[in-house]
Design a protein around this motif. Structure first.
Motif, PDB file in Angstrom:
ATOM      1  N   GLY A 165       2.274 -35.787  22.128  1.00  0.00           N
ATOM      2  CA  GLY A 165       3.277 -35.708  21.059  1.00  0.00           C
ATOM      3  C   GLY A 165       2.821 -34.720  20.017  1.00  0.00           C
ATOM      4  N   GLU A 166       3.165 -33.464  20.262  1.00  0.00           N
ATOM      5  CA  GLU A 166       2.689 -32.430  19.354  1.00  0.00           C
ATOM      6  C   GLU A 166       3.353 -32.545  17.990  1.00  0.00           C
ATOM      7  N   SER A 167       2.666 -32.051  17.020  1.00  0.00           N
ATOM      8  CA  SER A 167       3.233 -32.083  15.676  1.00  0.00           C
ATOM      9  C   SER A 167       4.299 -31.002  15.561  1.00  0.00           C
ATOM     10  N   ALA A 168       5.144 -31.161  14.555  1.00  0.00           N
ATOM     11  CA  ALA A 168       6.200 -30.180  14.331  1.00  0.00           C
ATOM     12  C   ALA A 168       5.596 -28.825  14.009  1.00  0.00           C
ATOM     13  N   ALA A 169       6.213 -27.791  14.541  1.00  0.00           N
ATOM     14  CA  ALA A 169       5.698 -26.446  14.297  1.00  0.00           C
ATOM     15  C   ALA A 169       6.394 -25.848  13.078  1.00  0.00           C
ATOM     16  N   PRO A 170       5.651 -25.093  12.327  1.00  0.00           N
ATOM     17  CA  PRO A 170       6.273 -24.469  11.153  1.00  0.00           C
ATOM     18  C   PRO A 170       7.293 -23.421  11.559  1.00  0.00           C
ATOM     19  N   GLY A 171       8.290 -23.254  10.727  1.00  0.00           N
ATOM     20  CA  GLY A 171       9.312 -22.250  10.998  1.00  0.00           C
ATOM     21  C   GLY A 171       8.811 -20.872  10.635  1.00  0.00           C
ATOM     22  N   GLU A 172       9.705 -19.928  10.761  1.00  0.00           N
ATOM     23  CA  GLU A 172       9.376 -18.551  10.397  1.00  0.00           C
ATOM     24  C   GLU A 172       9.155 -18.496   8.884  1.00  0.00           C
ATOM     25  N   ILE A 173       8.079 -17.859   8.462  1.00  0.00           N
ATOM     26  CA  ILE A 173       7.840 -17.763   7.021  1.00  0.00           C
ATOM     27  C   ILE A 173       8.482 -16.492   6.483  1.00  0.00           C
ATOM     28  N   ASP A 174       9.225 -16.677   5.414  1.00  0.00           N
ATOM     29  CA  ASP A 174       9.893 -15.547   4.791  1.00  0.00           C
ATOM     30  C   ASP A 174       8.921 -14.846   3.862  1.00  0.00           C
ATOM     31  N   THR A 175       8.405 -13.693   4.300  1.00  0.00           N
ATOM     32  CA  THR A 175       7.461 -12.962   3.453  1.00  0.00           C
ATOM     33  C   THR A 175       8.161 -11.775   2.809  1.00  0.00           C
ATOM     34  N   GLY A 176       9.444 -11.756   2.909  1.00  0.00           N
ATOM     35  CA  GLY A 176      10.199 -10.589   2.485  1.00  0.00           C
ATOM     36  C   GLY A 176      10.260 -10.405   0.989  1.00  0.00           C
ATOM     37  N   VAL A 177      10.817  -9.301   0.609  1.00  0.00           N
ATOM     38  CA  VAL A 177      11.021  -9.039  -0.808  1.00  0.00           C
ATOM     39  C   VAL A 177      12.526  -8.915  -1.038  1.00  0.00           C
ATOM     40  N   GLN A 178      13.294  -9.551  -0.162  1.00  0.00           N
ATOM     41  CA  GLN A 178      14.741  -9.462  -0.285  1.00  0.00           C
ATOM     42  C   GLN A 178      15.243 -10.389  -1.387  1.00  0.00           C
ATOM     43  N   THR A 179      16.149  -9.904  -2.157  1.00  0.00           N
ATOM     44  CA  THR A 179      16.814 -10.741  -3.130  1.00  0.00           C
ATOM     45  C   THR A 179      18.236 -10.230  -3.269  1.00  0.00           C
ATOM     46  N   LEU A 180      19.105 -11.096  -3.730  1.00  0.00           N
ATOM     47  CA  LEU A 180      20.497 -10.697  -3.838  1.00  0.00           C
ATOM     48  C   LEU A 180      20.753  -9.889  -5.104  1.00  0.00           C
ATOM     49  N   LEU A 181      19.789  -9.962  -6.027  1.00  0.00           N
ATOM     50  CA  LEU A 181      19.993  -9.271  -7.295  1.00  0.00           C
ATOM     51  C   LEU A 181      19.598  -7.808  -7.179  1.00  0.00           C
ATOM     52  N   ASP A 182      20.317  -6.963  -7.888  1.00  0.00           N
ATOM     53  CA  ASP A 182      19.978  -5.543  -7.893  1.00  0.00           C
ATOM     54  C   ASP A 182      20.483  -4.927  -9.196  1.00  0.00           C
ATOM     55  N   PHE A 183      19.705  -3.984  -9.720  1.00  0.00           N
ATOM     56  CA  PHE A 183      20.110  -3.342 -10.968  1.00  0.00           C
ATOM     57  C   PHE A 183      21.394  -2.528 -10.816  1.00  0.00           C
ATOM     58  N   GLU A 184      21.767  -2.202  -9.562  1.00  0.00           N
ATOM     59  CA  GLU A 184      22.986  -1.394  -9.421  1.00  0.00           C
ATOM     60  C   GLU A 184      24.235  -2.185  -9.809  1.00  0.00           C
ATOM     61  N   ASP A 185      24.090  -3.521  -9.932  1.00  0.00           N
ATOM     62  CA  ASP A 185      25.235  -4.340 -10.366  1.00  0.00           C
ATOM     63  C   ASP A 185      25.450  -4.289 -11.875  1.00  0.00           C
ATOM     64  N   VAL A 186      24.484  -3.744 -12.601  1.00  0.00           N
ATOM     65  CA  VAL A 186      24.599  -3.737 -14.058  1.00  0.00           C
ATOM     66  C   VAL A 186      25.348  -2.480 -14.490  1.00  0.00           C
ATOM     67  N   ALA A 187      26.565  -2.673 -15.003  1.00  0.00           N
ATOM     68  CA  ALA A 187      27.363  -1.525 -15.429  1.00  0.00           C
ATOM     69  C   ALA A 187      26.918  -1.062 -16.812  1.00  0.00           C
ATOM     70  N   GLY A 188      26.841   0.246 -16.986  1.00  0.00           N
ATOM     71  CA  GLY A 188      26.469   0.791 -18.294  1.00  0.00           C
ATOM     72  C   GLY A 188      25.074   0.346 -18.708  1.00  0.00           C
ATOM     73  N   GLN A 189      24.926  -0.007 -19.995  1.00  0.00           N
ATOM     74  CA  GLN A 189      23.676  -0.571 -20.510  1.00  0.00           C
ATOM     75  C   GLN A 189      22.468   0.330 -20.278  1.00  0.00           C
ATOM     76  N   ALA A 190      22.657   1.639 -20.444  1.00  0.00           N
ATOM     77  CA  ALA A 190      21.564   2.567 -20.150  1.00  0.00           C
ATOM     78  C   ALA A 190      20.301   2.211 -20.925  1.00  0.00           C
ATOM     79  N   ARG A 191      20.463   1.868 -22.201  1.00  0.00           N
ATOM     80  CA  ARG A 191      19.301   1.637 -23.042  1.00  0.00           C
ATOM     81  C   ARG A 191      18.537   0.389 -22.608  1.00  0.00           C
ATOM     82  N   ALA A 192      19.286  -0.691 -22.346  1.00  0.00           N
ATOM     83  CA  ALA A 192      18.638  -1.936 -21.947  1.00  0.00           C
ATOM     84  C   ALA A 192      18.001  -1.806 -20.571  1.00  0.00           C
ATOM     85  N   ARG A 193      18.667  -1.073 -19.674  1.00  0.00           N
ATOM     86  CA  ARG A 193      18.083  -0.851 -18.354  1.00  0.00           C
ATOM     87  C   ARG A 193      16.775  -0.093 -18.483  1.00  0.00           C
ATOM     88  N   PHE A 194      16.778   0.921 -19.368  1.00  0.00           N
ATOM     89  CA  PHE A 194      15.562   1.694 -19.553  1.00  0.00           C
ATOM     90  C   PHE A 194      14.462   0.806 -20.162  1.00  0.00           C
TER      91      PHE A 194
END
Ligand SMILES: [Zn+2]
Length: 497
Positions: A165-194
């Protein structure tokens, strides 16, 4: 494994069963949750078809001086009782690190702090561990250890008795740097972005001031996407902190993205810097280690809460004093504060919609003063997004492009500071600013002029010079010029009177 902060102490469980009236005695400084283990262990064993010894059971957890807390000892106590009772062989659990809470029906529940416990066990030469299935992702991070994960004590006992009765195996580990957020969604705001880019490149703490809805949170939450990805060591450290705090569900265990933690302005001191009655948990400032601590509506924080961040900002660690000794958690973060321009939030400078008196406005922003604000290098006004910005079809620059400049700038600074014990422009010690790391002659003449006119304090001068180095690095320069310094000067003031 008993955890004190992030460091673990091996706890040995001994069980003696002797003749006498049925009785259960737990020795070794247990807390309330651990004391209740008797009822959980007993129910779990009998409900799994095991025989509970109706004699005098003494359980001793050593070393005795170490205060032990929580329910993660349940499973080790249950297995030790079975060994003492002759229902399980000693060899089957010899030199095995056992972690897990028991439910009354015998299922094994997940516990906090599995990763730091496994790391501590590994350091002590333990090569085998039994953990709850719920913690399997953390267990999988320690590849040098045989980590077995079970969800029910019945399955575990079959495995220990028969090897089947083997133990449960770990799933795939997410080592990525993926995220849903991106600065391209920020309209305008040049100063704050900088401002965000400069903050990320030089490690400069930032204050964003603007009305509700102007996009302060949008900008702050994207800063991790332009910070360099965590190294494996940093990622393990961040995961260990979240493991102890029990907040790992909010984060993939091996995620390389810098964390962002945004405590509400009503957060208590314990929530902000850590603490607790029995189990000492890291606070928001440690969960933001190697990442961003974002506090929206910062002037609304209770007095003293913001100032409690001074210690971590100065030392990169937070120490919690306890009777058993001090517990220190790492706490190196980029601080981003956000504030409305006035208590009602409608202040535009023209005074049209806002009903706040100038005294109220001063009082409100006055809460953001004192020693903590000395650590803030930039004040940036975030204006409400104009109609032209929103209707524009042109996307903002992407996080990936900004991140490239940030990492190039950081590389320049790291090379410049090699062997000095710091790596970011925000960390240049004051004494080095006037000797080794001066801007060019024209720039210094301008700064001295501002000092003479008392438009700049000595402390302000230091901030401007640190910021100017980051601007120079972002532009690929070798020494801050007059342009860099005047730009740094305006970023520090943020055009806010
Ligand atoms: Zn107002």
């Amino acid at each position: 494994m008993g955890l004190v902060g992030l460091s673990g102490n091996t706890v040995t469980v001994e069980v003696d069963i002797s003749d006498g009236l049925p009785h259960y005695n737990l020795l070794g400084l247990p807390d309330a949750a651990l004391n209740e283990s008797r009822d959980r262990v007993r129910a779990a064993l009998t409900n799994s078809g095991e025989v509970w010894p109706n004699r005098k059971v003494t359980v001793s957890l050593s070393p005795a001086w170490l205060p032990k807390s929580g329910s993660s000892f349940d499973l080790s106590i249950a297995l030790s009782i079975l060994v003492a009772h002759g229902a399980l062989s000693q060899e089957s659990i010899d030199r095995t690190l056992i972690l897990g809470e028991l439910a009354l029906d015998g299922s094994i529940r997940g516990v906090n702090g599995v990763l730091p416990a496994l790391i501590a066990g590994h350091r002590e030469g333990i090569t085998r561990a039994i953990i709850p299935v719920a913690n399997i992702d953390e267990g999988a991070l320690l590849q040098s250890m045989q980590v077995l994960a079970f969800s029910h004590i019945k399955d575990l006992l079959i495995y220990l008795r028969t090897g089947v009765g083997e133990s449960a195996a770990p799933g795939e580990i997410d080592t990525g740097v993926q995220t849903l957020l991106d600065f391209e969604d920020v309209a305008g705001q040049a100063r704050a972005r900088f401002g965000a880019e400069v903050a990320a490149a030089g490690g400069h703490h930032l204050l964003l001031i603007g009305p509700p809805g102007a996009g302060k949170t949008m900008i702050a939450s994207r800063i991790p996407t332009i910070l360099p990805p965590l190294t494996i060591e940093q990622s393990l450290e961040v995961t260990a902190l979240h493991s102890v705090a029990g907040t790992l569900s909010e984060r993939s265990p091996m995620s390389r993205i810098a964390p962002i933690v945004a405590p509400h302005h009503s957060a208590t001191r314990v929530a902000m810097v850590g603490g607790g009655a029995h189990l000492i948990r890291p606070g928001a400032c440690s969960l933001a280690h190697h990442g961003v601590l974002f506090i929206d509506e910062a002037p609304e924080c209770a007095s003293g809460i913001l100032d409690s961040l001074r210690q971590p900002l100065e030392s990169g660690t937070i120490t919690i004093a306890r009777s058993i000794g001090n517990i220190t958690f790492p706490s190196q973060f980029l601080l981003v504060l956000a504030a409305n321009p006035c208590p009602c939030g409608k202040f535009t400078g023209k005074g049209l919609a806002c009903s706040c008196s100038s005294l109220q406005v001063r009082r409100y922003l006055g809460k953001l003063s004192g020693p903590l604000m000395d650590r803030i290098d930039m004040r940036i006004a975030v204006e409400p997004v104009g109609r032209a910005d929103i209707s524009s079809q042109i996307l903002g620059e992407s996080s990936a492009d900004i991140a490239k400049r940030v990492s190039a700038a950081r590389a320049l600074a790291k090379e410049r500071f090699s062997g000095r014990g710091f790596a970011l422009n925000s960390q240049i010690p004051a004494r080095d600013l006037r000797s080794d790391f001066k801007p060019d002659r024209k720039a210094m003449a301008f700064l001295h002029d501002e000092l003479d006119r008392e438009r700049l304090t000595a402390r302000g001068l230091h901030k401007v010079i640190r910021l100017s180095w980051t601007l120079s690095d972002l532009a690929g320069g070798h020494q801050p010029t007059l342009d860099d310094v005047t730009q740094a000067y305006s970023l520090r003031e943020g055009g806010i009177s």
